[in-house]
Design a protein around this motif. Structure first.
Motif, short mmCIF file in Angstrom:
data_model
loop_
_atom_site.label_atom_id
_atom_site.label_comp_id
_atom_site.label_asym_id
_atom_site.label_seq_id
_atom_site.Cartn_x
_atom_site.Cartn_y
_atom_site.Cartn_z
N VAL A 13 26.50 35.15 36.45
CA VAL A 13 27.23 34.30 35.62
C VAL A 13 28.40 35.12 34.75
O VAL A 13 29.64 34.66 34.80
N VAL A 14 27.99 36.45 34.34
CA VAL A 14 29.10 37.38 33.72
C VAL A 14 30.37 37.60 34.85
O VAL A 14 31.46 37.37 34.55
N SER A 15 29.84 37.86 35.93
CA SER A 15 30.66 38.24 37.25
C SER A 15 31.80 37.25 37.56
O SER A 15 32.62 37.25 37.73
N TRP A 16 30.83 35.98 37.55
CA TRP A 16 31.69 34.72 38.03
C TRP A 16 32.67 34.32 37.26
O TRP A 16 33.61 33.90 37.41
N LEU A 17 32.21 34.32 35.91
CA LEU A 17 33.13 33.61 34.89
C LEU A 17 34.60 34.63 34.69
O LEU A 17 35.48 34.20 34.40
N LEU A 18 34.24 36.02 34.42
CA LEU A 18 35.26 36.99 34.39
C LEU A 18 36.21 37.17 35.55
O LEU A 18 37.29 37.31 35.31
N GLY A 19 35.58 36.82 36.84
CA GLY A 19 36.56 36.80 37.83
C GLY A 19 37.72 35.55 37.79
O GLY A 19 38.91 35.87 38.19
N PHE A 20 37.47 34.44 37.01
CA PHE A 20 38.53 33.39 36.85
C PHE A 20 39.61 34.15 36.05
O PHE A 20 40.69 33.88 36.15
N ALA A 21 39.23 34.78 34.80
CA ALA A 21 40.05 35.51 33.89
C ALA A 21 40.90 36.52 34.68
O ALA A 21 42.07 36.52 34.56
N LEU A 22 40.12 37.28 35.64
CA LEU A 22 41.09 38.45 35.90
C LEU A 22 41.93 38.00 37.19
O LEU A 22 43.04 38.48 37.40
N ARG A 23 41.64 36.73 37.76
CA ARG A 23 42.53 36.16 38.59
C ARG A 23 43.92 36.13 38.10
O ARG A 23 45.11 35.88 38.49
N PRO A 44 50.50 38.67 47.71
CA PRO A 44 50.12 39.50 46.93
C PRO A 44 48.77 38.96 46.33
O PRO A 44 48.56 37.68 46.07
N MET A 45 47.72 39.92 46.06
CA MET A 45 46.40 39.54 45.67
C MET A 45 45.92 40.40 44.37
O MET A 45 46.21 41.63 44.28
N PRO A 46 45.43 39.60 43.54
CA PRO A 46 45.05 40.65 42.20
C PRO A 46 43.75 41.33 42.54
O PRO A 46 42.87 40.80 43.42
N THR A 47 43.72 42.45 42.30
CA THR A 47 42.49 43.49 42.86
C THR A 47 42.21 44.12 41.80
O THR A 47 41.53 45.37 41.88
N SER A 48 41.57 43.27 40.71
CA SER A 48 40.82 44.03 39.61
C SER A 48 39.21 43.32 39.58
O SER A 48 38.62 43.68 38.49
N GLY A 49 38.82 42.81 40.58
CA GLY A 49 37.74 42.37 40.76
C GLY A 49 36.41 43.24 40.48
O GLY A 49 35.28 42.82 40.11
N GLY A 50 36.86 44.72 40.58
CA GLY A 50 35.66 45.49 40.21
C GLY A 50 35.52 45.50 38.76
O GLY A 50 34.12 45.81 38.33
N LEU A 51 36.11 45.18 37.93
CA LEU A 51 35.90 44.85 36.58
C LEU A 51 34.83 43.98 36.13
O LEU A 51 34.11 44.11 35.62
N ALA A 52 35.03 42.85 37.17
CA ALA A 52 33.98 41.73 37.07
C ALA A 52 32.92 42.12 37.51
O ALA A 52 31.72 41.89 36.77
N ILE A 53 32.47 43.00 38.45
CA ILE A 53 31.48 43.43 38.90
C ILE A 53 30.86 44.52 37.85
O ILE A 53 29.72 44.60 37.63
#
Length: 393
Positions: A13-23, A44-53
């Motif tokens: 849930v944390v990773s999924w929710l934060l993914g929306f914000a990081l996009r 161009p693609m946002p590339t901060s998904g590691g923060l969500a993980i």
């Protein structure tokens, strides 16, 4: 089932929710992967998904740590903590008694846990800085070796039944650095690195639940739980990274995942008094695909006279696309290969030496079959090209 829910769902849930914000936030921070000659995306693609993980793993553990602090704030002298005492601090509707009896062990291991998470955060920060400023390869490699060395010095190392500490220390450092870079190289198509990592975590968690501890004979719940927390974070991120991806994990994510998989696998006990020694090869089966990609890419680059540290389109997934597959078919093929090799890891602790040899041969045959198909396909393509086409190879 309640244990799986309690372990996996919070990180998911944390990773999924934060993914929306990081996009939304990533482009504002300059964390964007732009199209280029060696890229497979065209925008161009946002590339901060590691923060969500990363937060998907760290936040649930931080909450658990706070719960433990409150639980053991008035604990009796060491050695007198009982399951009944622990359960008394938690309302029974919050925490089943089956889980409460393991809390003293979790409390005892919390220092080691945060050592691993702290070093993993260092590696994640290194990747995040590379996503933002494109650090030189030699600097990243030096930091990776330093972090791996500190990890080994902190007591995390491969044993492999070798009574030579210097040798096991060197192998442990190489194992950590290899997996960090293996997952970094594998992160080249939508859903690929996260999906393969999720398969590996699933397999290794299952192995931990099936392999008893040498002394108590109980499942290795702590190590399995760590794999499942990471699995939940990966699945939450995959919602945003599945084709067509809306968020990339970037180097921050691939470094973090590679480091954790390497270190967690070293903390596990794959063989013991009642388990054959060849069971220590289970991680090689579960992680055969990223290691195969790492080795083949480095070999291909060296044979071509290129630097093994400079990115290109020679990765396993790229080579499958060159054979005529779509990107989605290439990713699914690699998923299937990872799962097939990983299934062997589930059996290593249950078979004798001959059975283990058969399993390892099956994994080797699977990898060799793919390698032969790749080589044959590339040669056929070259024979079908004219001189002008071949000049671009």
């Amino acid at each position: 089932m309640w244990w799986l829910f309690f372990v996996m769902v919070p990180s998911l849930v944390v990773s999924w929710l934060l993914g929306f914000a990081l996009r939304v936030w990533a482009p504002r921070w300059g964390l964007v992967d732009r199209p280029g000659p060696r890229k497979v995306h065209d925008r161009p693609m946002p590339t901060s998904g590691g923060l969500a993980i990363w937060l998907g793993v760290v936040l649930p553990f931080a909450i658990l740590q706070m719960m433990l602090w409150f639980t053991f704030d008035s604990r009796p002298p060491h050695g007198l903590v009982t399951p009944e005492l622990v359960a008394g601090f938690f309302p029974r509707e919050w925490l089943p008694i089956q889980a409460a009896r393991h809390l003293p062990g979790v409390w005892a291991q919390s220092g080691r846990l945060w050592t691993v998470l702290g070093l993993a955060t260092v590696v994640m920060t290194l990747g995040l800085a590379d996503d933002r400023w494109k650090l030189p390869w030699w600097f990243r490699l030096v930091v990776e070796f330093i972090v791996a060395g500190v990890t080994v010095a902190a007591g995390y190392r491969l044993t492999l039944f070798i009574e030579v500490p210097l040798l096991t220390g060197i192998l442990s450092v190489l194992w950590i650095v290899a997996l960090i870079n293996a997952f970094n190289m594998l992160d080249n198509m939508d859903g690929l690195a996260a999906g393969v990592a999720a398969i590996a975590c699933t397999v290794l968690a299952a192995v931990m639940l099936l392999t008893p501890k040498p002394v108590t004979g109980e499942p290795q719940l702590f190590v399995a739980g760590f794999f499942l927390v990471l699995l939940g974070a990966l699945l939450g991120f995959l919602w945003h990274n599945r084709p067509p991806a809306r968020l990339f994990m970037g180097d921050a994510g691939s470094y973090f995942v590679g480091y954790l998989v390497a270190v967690i696998s070293m903390t596990a006990t794959f063989a013991g008094e009642n388990t054959p020694r060849h069971a220590v090869l289970a991680p090689l089966c579960a992680l055969a695909v990223p290691l195969y990609d790492l080795v083949t890419v480095v070999v291909i680059r060296l044979r071509a006279g290129a630097s093994p540290f400079v990115g290109d389109t020679r990765h396993f997934s790229h080579r499958l696309v060159e054979l005529g597959m779509t990107k989605t078919q290439a990713v699914l093929t690699i998923y299937l290969m990872a799962a097939t090799c990983g299934l062997g890891a589930l059996l290593l602790h249950q078979v004798n030496t001959f059975g283990a040899l058969v399993i390892l041969l099956l994994v080797g045959c699977m990898i060799s079959l793919i390698a032969i198909l790749e080589t044959t396909g590339r040669r056929a393509q070259r024979r079908g090209k004219g001189p002008e086409d071949r000049s671009a190879d």
